[in-house]
Write a protein that holds these residues in place. Sequence first.
Motif, PDB file in Angstrom:
ATOM      1  N   ASP A  11       0.804  -1.228   0.000  1.00  0.00           N
ATOM      2  CA  ASP A  11       0.000   0.000   0.000  1.00  0.00           C
ATOM      3  C   ASP A  11       0.837   1.278   0.000  1.00  0.00           C
ATOM      4  O   ASP A  11       0.302   2.367   0.232  1.00  0.00           O
ATOM      5  CB  ASP A  11      -0.963  -0.005   1.205  1.00  0.00           C
ATOM      6  N   GLU A  33      -0.530  -8.214  -3.364  1.00  0.00           N
ATOM      7  CA  GLU A  33      -1.585  -7.283  -3.807  1.00  0.00           C
ATOM      8  C   GLU A  33      -0.948  -5.934  -4.058  1.00  0.00           C
ATOM      9  O   GLU A  33      -0.332  -5.349  -3.158  1.00  0.00           O
ATOM     10  CB  GLU A  33      -2.646  -7.140  -2.703  1.00  0.00           C
ATOM     11  N   LYS A  64     -10.237  -2.175  -7.929  1.00  0.00           N
ATOM     12  CA  LYS A  64     -11.555  -1.739  -7.438  1.00  0.00           C
ATOM     13  C   LYS A  64     -12.340  -1.071  -8.571  1.00  0.00           C
ATOM     14  O   LYS A  64     -12.884   0.038  -8.429  1.00  0.00           O
ATOM     15  CB  LYS A  64     -11.439  -0.788  -6.247  1.00  0.00           C
ATOM     16  N   GLN A 143     -12.368   1.016   8.955  1.00  0.00           N
ATOM     17  CA  GLN A 143     -11.598   0.532  10.122  1.00  0.00           C
ATOM     18  C   GLN A 143     -11.371   1.670  11.116  1.00  0.00           C
ATOM     19  O   GLN A 143     -11.492   1.495  12.325  1.00  0.00           O
ATOM     20  CB  GLN A 143     -10.239   0.002   9.688  1.00  0.00           C
ATOM     21  N   GLY A 170      -7.686  -4.869   8.425  1.00  0.00           N
ATOM     22  CA  GLY A 170      -7.001  -4.808   9.712  1.00  0.00           C
ATOM     23  C   GLY A 170      -6.655  -6.159  10.300  1.00  0.00           C
ATOM     24  O   GLY A 170      -6.494  -6.270  11.519  1.00  0.00           O
ATOM     25  N   GLY A 190      -2.156  -6.070   5.432  1.00  0.00           N
ATOM     26  CA  GLY A 190      -1.401  -4.898   4.996  1.00  0.00           C
ATOM     27  C   GLY A 190      -0.617  -4.306   6.144  1.00  0.00           C
ATOM     28  O   GLY A 190       0.523  -4.687   6.414  1.00  0.00           O
ATOM     29  N   ALA A 191      -1.278  -3.402   6.902  1.00  0.00           N
ATOM     30  CA  ALA A 191      -0.586  -2.625   7.934  1.00  0.00           C
ATOM     31  C   ALA A 191       0.121  -3.484   8.976  1.00  0.00           C
ATOM     32  O   ALA A 191       1.180  -3.095   9.481  1.00  0.00           O
ATOM     33  CB  ALA A 191      -1.573  -1.677   8.604  1.00  0.00           C
TER      34      ALA A 191
HETATM   35  O1  LIG Z   1      -7.563  -2.757   0.172  1.00  0.00           O
HETATM   36  C1  LIG Z   1      -7.192  -2.133   1.143  1.00  0.00           C
HETATM   37  C2  LIG Z   1      -7.801  -0.843   1.495  1.00  0.00           C
HETATM   38  O2  LIG Z   1      -8.892  -0.565   0.675  1.00  0.00           O
HETATM   39  C3  LIG Z   1      -6.082  -2.666   2.000  1.00  0.00           C
HETATM   40  O3  LIG Z   1      -5.024  -3.032   1.183  1.00  0.00           O
HETATM   41  C4  LIG Z   1      -6.598  -3.864   2.783  1.00  0.00           C
HETATM   42  O4  LIG Z   1      -7.600  -3.404   3.685  1.00  0.00           O
HETATM   43  C5  LIG Z   1      -5.494  -4.543   3.609  1.00  0.00           C
HETATM   44  O5  LIG Z   1      -4.826  -3.655   4.443  1.00  0.00           O
HETATM   45  P1  LIG Z   1      -5.003  -3.679   6.051  1.00  0.00           P
HETATM   46  O6  LIG Z   1      -4.583  -5.048   6.520  1.00  0.00           O
HETATM   47  O7  LIG Z   1      -4.080  -2.602   6.532  1.00  0.00           O
HETATM   48  O8  LIG Z   1      -6.462  -3.420   6.331  1.00  0.00           O
END
Ligand SMILES: O=C(CO)[C@H](O)[C@H](O)COP(=O)(O)O
Length: 215
Positions: A11, A33, A64, A143, A170, A190-191
Amino acid sequence: MARPLIQMALDSLDFDQTVALAEQVAPYVDIFEIGTPCIKHNGVGLVKELRQRFPDQLLLVDLKTMDAGEYEATPFYAAGADICTVLGVSGLATIGGVIKAARAHNAEVQVDLINVPDKVECARESAKLGAQIVGVHTGLDAQAAGQTPFADLQAIADLGLNVRVSVAGGIKQATVQQVVASGASIIVVGAAIYGAPSPAEAAREIRQLVDAASA
Ligand SMILES: O=C(CO)[C@H](O)[C@H](O)COP(=O)(O)O
């Protein structure tokens, strides 16, 4: 239980940082991704770069898509995407267009249920149309407002549709085993990886937890 796949959400906006992060976590993840802000910023060049560097990982481009499904997705499949995402809220014509583009490239489609009012109906229709994956997804803004994907994941997994169910929103070490137990076959993180002091260590922990939960 089949071993769920781990999808790492890249991201960052920065091309070189994205590639460097992917190099660090590659031993532990199944799918890279390219996140929506990242693909908007970097375009098909990044798809080509990751395709060439990571022949062993699947590549998901998180477009998307909201309209012009076939037209928008085609160049990303042509550049090497294994999976592109299309929004469930876009409607069946657009979803069908991305499915057409995917078929032309022997690739797959994920329908993202983010902000879809009737997720069960959308998942059913997407499966009927030929999507291979439906994504239960609590976006970053939702989130921040305190929402989670867990109840929706259970409802969609319980349908037993002929699709893989992906979950995002999340997911972290503390919740990864819960989503495996709920029936997710693709777990997006992701995070919890890119925001960790050591992304490689965080990815290794998540791999270990997922493997233990599905053994
Ligand atoms: O598609 C996304 C946001 O639209 C993010 O890439 C997905 O939510 C995963 O990231 P995280 O684990 O930080 O939520």
